[in-house]
Design a protein around this motif. Structure first.
Motif, mmCIF file in Angstrom:
data_model
loop_
_atom_site.group_PDB
_atom_site.id
_atom_site.type_symbol
_atom_site.label_atom_id
_atom_site.label_comp_id
_atom_site.label_asym_id
_atom_site.label_seq_id
_atom_site.Cartn_x
_atom_site.Cartn_y
_atom_site.Cartn_z
ATOM 1 N N GLU A 189 5.492 -76.010 108.700
ATOM 2 C CA GLU A 189 3.952 -76.461 108.105
ATOM 3 C C GLU A 189 3.474 -77.627 108.703
ATOM 4 O O GLU A 189 2.573 -77.403 108.891
ATOM 5 C CB GLU A 189 3.729 -76.201 106.590
ATOM 6 N N GLU A 190 5.055 -77.940 108.648
ATOM 7 C CA GLU A 190 4.753 -79.141 109.545
ATOM 8 C C GLU A 190 3.984 -79.390 110.784
ATOM 9 O O GLU A 190 3.361 -79.699 111.303
ATOM 10 C CB GLU A 190 5.916 -80.599 109.550
ATOM 11 N N GLU A 191 4.950 -77.803 111.696
ATOM 12 C CA GLU A 191 4.312 -78.060 113.105
ATOM 13 C C GLU A 191 3.387 -77.812 112.788
ATOM 14 O O GLU A 191 2.797 -77.733 114.009
ATOM 15 C CB GLU A 191 5.862 -76.691 113.147
ATOM 16 N N GLU A 192 3.001 -76.464 112.175
ATOM 17 C CA GLU A 192 2.076 -76.067 112.144
ATOM 18 C C GLU A 192 0.471 -76.670 111.865
ATOM 19 O O GLU A 192 -0.017 -76.495 112.261
ATOM 20 C CB GLU A 192 1.708 -74.364 111.042
ATOM 21 N N GLU A 197 -3.670 -79.955 115.188
ATOM 22 C CA GLU A 197 -4.532 -81.115 114.586
ATOM 23 C C GLU A 197 -4.319 -81.692 116.174
ATOM 24 O O GLU A 197 -5.996 -82.007 116.911
ATOM 25 C CB GLU A 197 -3.638 -82.538 113.936
ATOM 26 N N ASP A 198 -3.770 -81.236 116.719
ATOM 27 C CA ASP A 198 -3.307 -81.044 118.501
ATOM 28 C C ASP A 198 -4.655 -80.134 118.946
ATOM 29 O O ASP A 198 -5.139 -80.896 119.742
ATOM 30 C CB ASP A 198 -1.901 -81.073 118.855
ATOM 31 N N GLU A 199 -5.003 -78.721 118.934
ATOM 32 C CA GLU A 199 -5.381 -78.215 118.834
ATOM 33 C C GLU A 199 -6.613 -79.007 118.894
ATOM 34 O O GLU A 199 -8.243 -78.061 119.396
ATOM 35 C CB GLU A 199 -5.120 -77.023 118.571
ATOM 36 N N LEU A 200 -7.227 -79.262 117.452
ATOM 37 C CA LEU A 200 -8.619 -79.986 116.933
ATOM 38 C C LEU A 200 -8.920 -81.110 117.921
ATOM 39 O O LEU A 200 -10.313 -81.043 118.109
ATOM 40 C CB LEU A 200 -8.303 -80.246 115.816
ATOM 41 N N ASN A 201 -7.661 -81.831 117.850
ATOM 42 C CA ASN A 201 -7.748 -83.137 119.168
ATOM 43 C C ASN A 201 -8.602 -83.238 120.865
ATOM 44 O O ASN A 201 -9.376 -83.032 120.993
ATOM 45 C CB ASN A 201 -6.878 -83.851 119.309
ATOM 46 N N ALA A 202 -7.728 -82.023 120.916
ATOM 47 C CA ALA A 202 -8.195 -81.160 122.684
ATOM 48 C C ALA A 202 -9.002 -80.624 122.498
ATOM 49 O O ALA A 202 -10.265 -81.111 123.257
ATOM 50 C CB ALA A 202 -6.831 -80.077 122.773
ATOM 51 N N ASP A 226 -1.960 -68.236 107.961
ATOM 52 C CA ASP A 226 -1.243 -67.616 106.476
ATOM 53 C C ASP A 226 -0.262 -66.957 107.397
ATOM 54 O O ASP A 226 0.816 -66.440 106.843
ATOM 55 C CB ASP A 226 -1.918 -67.190 105.732
ATOM 56 N N ARG A 227 -0.932 -66.197 108.295
ATOM 57 C CA ARG A 227 0.329 -64.835 108.846
ATOM 58 C C ARG A 227 1.148 -65.953 109.782
ATOM 59 O O ARG A 227 2.468 -64.684 109.296
ATOM 60 C CB ARG A 227 -0.381 -63.670 109.778
ATOM 61 N N LYS A 228 0.994 -66.222 109.912
ATOM 62 C CA LYS A 228 2.310 -67.256 110.746
ATOM 63 C C LYS A 228 3.312 -67.280 109.962
ATOM 64 O O LYS A 228 4.343 -67.710 110.096
ATOM 65 C CB LYS A 228 1.171 -68.151 112.162
ATOM 66 N N ARG A 229 2.670 -68.327 108.546
ATOM 67 C CA ARG A 229 3.012 -69.257 107.899
ATOM 68 C C ARG A 229 4.840 -68.033 106.873
ATOM 69 O O ARG A 229 5.609 -68.030 107.301
ATOM 70 C CB ARG A 229 3.035 -69.337 106.836
ATOM 71 N N ASP A 230 3.793 -66.937 106.816
ATOM 72 C CA ASP A 230 4.290 -65.733 106.122
ATOM 73 C C ASP A 230 6.027 -64.946 107.382
ATOM 74 O O ASP A 230 6.608 -65.061 106.598
ATOM 75 C CB ASP A 230 3.721 -64.884 106.252
#
Length: 388
Positions: A189-192, A197-202, A226-230
């Motif tokens: 979750e931290e990595e996600e 955040e990196d994508e948002l900043n970009a 959510d799908r990626k977290r699952d």
């Protein structure tokens, strides 16, 4: 008395707790020296000291299938039936890995399905090394998480048939267990969040702050996250196997397990039959050797009796010959030493007897004078005498 279950112990799965170990293995443990010397009189408190001395785990080994100290302590725990709190402390002990495995094995045999998953699944995160004794007597290297995986997914462990437990997804479906949470889920979750955040900043740097911001918070984006977290949550090998693969192929795997178990039972039955046959052949050979020894002793006894009879008959014949020789010697010696007068008397005796007999045969010595006279005349004429 030392092999009896504690009278205060409760029955496990409708039977005596010690019956969870097969009778053959149980009898081998009762005859083992470690059981007689080290496990006698152990209690729940003193058993901890013996568990801390363990340096390997395993079932039976060697040609005569000797049990390991690990199995002796497992049977002792089944015999005294320690409280659940003590077993949980065994499992939570992080200083002694073999104490932890011992508590996990005991809980797998006696615990409920929910307790087994609740207390054993956290041990998947223990990657310490363990020494396992193989049936041929050699050691192999394994890990705590591998032993726990074997307890949760296999039917046999350390030569003991494990009781059946329900699948995890079945307990989840009826609400007895919560979905398993991986120890790495927080990191994922931290990595996600960091990636987002990196994508948002970009995107902000590209000049589309508001639009991209709302796009990042859109339901589709949330659904993808959510799908990626699952997917990360169910990436774990055990949950994935229990939740997906077992649901689709559970019946086929159960049939395969039943077939493997039946094959193992046939192999054990054939091994026992071979062992009993060898034992019968050994007993037959021993009886045959005893019969041969008995026949040899009987033959020797008959030979000795025959020898005694022969020596006895020889001594009899020799004594008889000796007596005959002595008799002839005495007879000869007696004739030579007799006086002439005595010898003449002996020679005259037969003549007198003969004459007397002849007289008696003529009838001339009859008391009646007339008859005696008539017999004389008849004797002179050669006739038979009168016999009145």
């Amino acid at each position: 008395m030392a092999n009896r279950t504690d009278p205060a112990a409760k029955s496990i799965r409708g039977t005596n707790p010690q019956n969870l170990v097969e009778k053959i293995l149980r009898s081998k443990i009762y005859q083992n020296t470690y059981w007689k010397e080290q496990c006698f009189g152990l209690t729940a408190e003193t058993l901890v000291d013996k568990a801390m001395e363990l340096d390997h785990l395993g079932g039976t080994y060697g040609g005569n299938r000797k049990p390991t100290p690990f199995m002796c302590l497992v049977l002792k725990m089944l015999q005294i039936q320690p409280e659940k709190d003590i077993v949980v402390e065994f499992i939570k002990n992080e200083d002694y890995k073999y104490v932890r495995v011992l508590g996990a094995f005991y809980l797998r045999l006696t615990g409920t399905d929910v307790d087994v998953y609740r207390y054993l699944e956290p041990l998947y995160n223990d990657y310490r090394k363990l020494r396992c004794k193989l049936p041929d007597g050699y050691f192999s290297l394994t890990h705590v998480d591998e032993v726990i995986d074997e307890l949760l997914t296999k039917d046999y462990s350390c030569d003991v048939a494990l009781p059946r437990i329900k699948k995890r997804w079945t307990l989840e479906s009826i609400g007895s267990l919560e979905p398993r949470k991986s120890a790495l889920e927080d990191d994922f979750e931290e990595e996600e969040e960091k990636d987002e955040e990196d994508e948002l900043n970009a995107e902000l740097d590209a000049g589309a702050h508001e639009k991209d911001y709302y796009r990042g918070r859109s339901p589709t984006r949330e659904r993808d996250r959510d799908r990626k977290r699952d997917s990360h949550r169910y990436r774990d090998r055990d949950y994935d196997r229990d939740h997906d693969y077992d649901r689709e192929h559970g019946r086929g795997r159960d049939r395969e397990r039943d077939r493997d178990r039946e094959r193992d039972r046939d192999r054990d039955r054939e091994r026992d039959r071979e062992r009993y046959r060898l034992r019968d052949d050994k007993d037959y050979g021993r009886d045959r050797d005893r019969e041969r020894e008995r026949e040899g002793r009987e033959r020797d006894r008959r030979d000795r009796e025959r020898g005694r009879r022969r020596s006895r008959s020889r001594s009899r014949s020799r004594s008889k010959e000796r007596r005959d020789r002595d008799g002839e010697y005495r007879k000869r010696h007696g004739r030579g030493s007799a006086s002439p007068r005595r010898r003449e008397d002996r020679e005259d005796e037969p003549k007198k007897k003969k004459e007397k007999k002849e007289k008696k045969d003529d009838g001339t010595d009859h008391p009646d004078p007339e008859i005696a006279e008539a017999n004389k005349l008849r004797a002179a004429l050669g006739l038979k005498p009168l016999k009145l």
